[in-house]
Structure formats: C-alpha cells, structure tokens
Design a protein around this motif. Structure first.
Motif, PDB file in Angstrom:
ATOM      1  N   UNK A  54       0.724  21.178   7.223  1.00 39.36           N
ATOM      2  CA  UNK A  54      -0.407  20.589   7.918  1.00 39.36           C
ATOM      3  C   UNK A  54      -1.452  21.676   8.129  1.00 39.36           C
ATOM      4  N   UNK A  55      -2.664  21.234   8.385  1.00 39.53           N
ATOM      5  CA  UNK A  55      -3.754  22.160   8.659  1.00 39.53           C
ATOM      6  C   UNK A  55      -4.007  22.193  10.166  1.00 39.53           C
ATOM      7  N   UNK A  56      -4.477  23.325  10.633  1.00 35.14           N
ATOM      8  CA  UNK A  56      -4.886  23.461  12.031  1.00 35.14           C
ATOM      9  C   UNK A  56      -6.383  23.741  12.048  1.00 35.14           C
ATOM     10  N   UNK A  57      -7.117  22.882  12.720  1.00 36.50           N
ATOM     11  CA  UNK A  57      -8.566  23.052  12.858  1.00 36.50           C
ATOM     12  C   UNK A  57      -8.876  23.341  14.320  1.00 36.50           C
ATOM     13  N   UNK A  58      -9.521  24.469  14.570  1.00 40.78           N
ATOM     14  CA  UNK A  58      -9.895  24.848  15.923  1.00 40.78           C
ATOM     15  C   UNK A  58     -11.359  24.471  16.129  1.00 40.78           C
ATOM     16  N   UNK A  59     -11.627  23.693  17.167  1.00 35.57           N
ATOM     17  CA  UNK A  59     -12.996  23.295  17.487  1.00 35.57           C
ATOM     18  C   UNK A  59     -13.381  23.919  18.830  1.00 35.57           C
ATOM     19  N   UNK A  60     -14.326  24.826  18.771  1.00 32.81           N
ATOM     20  CA  UNK A  60     -14.824  25.515  19.958  1.00 32.81           C
ATOM     21  C   UNK A  60     -15.799  24.590  20.677  1.00 32.81           C
ATOM     22  N   UNK A  61     -15.431  24.144  21.875  1.00 30.40           N
ATOM     23  CA  UNK A  61     -16.269  23.173  22.580  1.00 30.40           C
ATOM     24  C   UNK A  61     -17.598  23.748  23.025  1.00 30.40           C
ATOM     25  N   UNK A  62     -17.724  25.068  23.008  1.00 28.13           N
ATOM     26  CA  UNK A  62     -18.999  25.666  23.420  1.00 28.13           C
ATOM     27  C   UNK A  62     -20.044  25.610  22.309  1.00 28.13           C
ATOM     28  N   UNK A  63     -19.661  25.150  21.127  1.00 30.32           N
ATOM     29  CA  UNK A  63     -20.599  25.103  20.009  1.00 30.32           C
ATOM     30  C   UNK A  63     -21.325  23.763  19.889  1.00 30.32           C
ATOM     31  N   UNK A  64     -20.844  22.758  20.627  1.00 28.31           N
ATOM     32  CA  UNK A  64     -21.487  21.439  20.583  1.00 28.31           C
ATOM     33  C   UNK A  64     -21.500  20.844  21.986  1.00 28.31           C
ATOM     34  N   UNK A  65     -22.645  20.379  22.405  1.00 25.07           N
ATOM     35  CA  UNK A  65     -22.807  19.839  23.749  1.00 25.07           C
ATOM     36  C   UNK A  65     -21.916  18.617  23.987  1.00 25.07           C
ATOM     37  N   UNK A  66     -21.784  17.729  22.987  1.00 19.92           N
ATOM     38  CA  UNK A  66     -20.956  16.535  23.180  1.00 19.92           C
ATOM     39  C   UNK A  66     -19.488  16.905  23.371  1.00 19.92           C
ATOM     40  N   UNK A  67     -18.982  17.887  22.626  1.00 20.01           N
ATOM     41  CA  UNK A  67     -17.604  18.334  22.822  1.00 20.01           C
ATOM     42  C   UNK A  67     -17.450  18.956  24.205  1.00 20.01           C
ATOM     43  N   UNK A  68     -18.421  19.771  24.599  1.00 20.03           N
ATOM     44  CA  UNK A  68     -18.346  20.438  25.891  1.00 20.03           C
ATOM     45  C   UNK A  68     -18.324  19.424  27.034  1.00 20.03           C
ATOM     46  N   UNK A  69     -19.209  18.448  26.980  1.00 19.25           N
ATOM     47  CA  UNK A  69     -19.265  17.427  28.035  1.00 19.25           C
ATOM     48  C   UNK A  69     -17.976  16.614  28.090  1.00 19.25           C
ATOM     49  N   UNK A  70     -17.397  16.352  26.957  1.00 20.51           N
ATOM     50  CA  UNK A  70     -16.187  15.529  26.906  1.00 20.51           C
ATOM     51  C   UNK A  70     -14.938  16.285  27.343  1.00 20.51           C
ATOM     52  N   UNK A  71     -14.798  17.553  26.941  1.00 21.47           N
ATOM     53  CA  UNK A  71     -13.524  18.260  27.105  1.00 21.47           C
ATOM     54  C   UNK A  71     -13.548  19.470  28.041  1.00 21.47           C
ATOM     55  N   UNK A  72     -14.673  19.747  28.686  1.00 20.79           N
ATOM     56  CA  UNK A  72     -14.775  20.979  29.466  1.00 20.79           C
ATOM     57  C   UNK A  72     -13.706  21.115  30.545  1.00 20.79           C
ATOM     58  N   UNK A  73     -13.225  20.016  31.101  1.00 25.17           N
ATOM     59  CA  UNK A  73     -12.224  20.082  32.160  1.00 25.17           C
ATOM     60  C   UNK A  73     -10.813  19.754  31.674  1.00 25.17           C
ATOM     61  N   UNK A  74     -10.654  19.558  30.374  1.00 27.42           N
ATOM     62  CA  UNK A  74      -9.376  19.103  29.842  1.00 27.42           C
ATOM     63  C   UNK A  74      -8.729  20.049  28.840  1.00 27.42           C
ATOM     64  N   UNK A  75      -9.434  21.049  28.355  1.00 33.85           N
ATOM     65  CA  UNK A  75      -8.891  21.874  27.285  1.00 33.85           C
ATOM     66  C   UNK A  75      -7.615  22.576  27.721  1.00 33.85           C
TER      67      UNK A  75
END
Length: 92
Positions: free
Chosen positions: A35-56
């Motif tokens: 399987x592949x592992x993809x790391x998504x840095x939530x600080x690089x996109x505002x929508x990711x940050x707003x969605x996951x900032x308190x859950x990572x």
C-alpha cells in the motif's frame, strides 16, 4: 492499489508516531500487502486546516477501484505496531 492518507502537520508528535508505525507496517506487513502512504500537511490548504485542525492525526483509506476515502477511527497513540496492523486489517 490501496492508499492510506494521513492528515498531519509539522511538529505533531502524535502524527509522527502514527506515521512511524504505519511505515513499519508498510515495510514488513504480510497480511495487508503493498500500500502507499500519502501524508497531507493540513497547513498547506485552508480547507484541510479548518476541517482537521483539532483532530489530527486523521487517517483515511482509499483504493484505485472506487477512489472513495474511508475514514479510519484514530488509533490510540499507545497502540503497538502489531495492534495497529490488526486495526488496519479490518478496513482492508
């Protein structure tokens, strides 16, 4: 091919710990296969940050077949690599 997507951010010790465990599983797992592992840095996109900032860290599974991201409940930071592999196996 299955992809595990890990939403994380720099200097997140929980994220780093989960990433290390997943990489160990990726290198040696007989039950999950490749399987592949993809790391998504939530600080690089505002929508990711707003969605996951308190859950990572947040973990999703996606496959080439359906291209749907399925959320995997966050494993305990105290979980061993073997226990994490067993949890991931449920979502394969």
């Amino acid at each position: 091919m299955i992809t595990l997507i890990l939403y994380s951010k720099p200097d997140c010790h929980l994220c780093e710990g989960l990433q290390e465990k997943i990489e160990k599983i990726q290198a040696s797992s007989q039950t999950l296969g490749e399987f592949q592992l993809e790391i998504r840095d939530i600080t690089t996109r505002e929508d990711w940050f707003q969605t996951y900032q308190y859950e990572i860290p947040v973990l999703f599974k996606s496959s080439d077949i359906d291209n749907i991201e399925q959320r995997i409940p966050r494993p305990s930071p105290r979980m061993s690599v073997t226990q994490l592999e067993q949890v991931l196996h449920k979502y394969w």
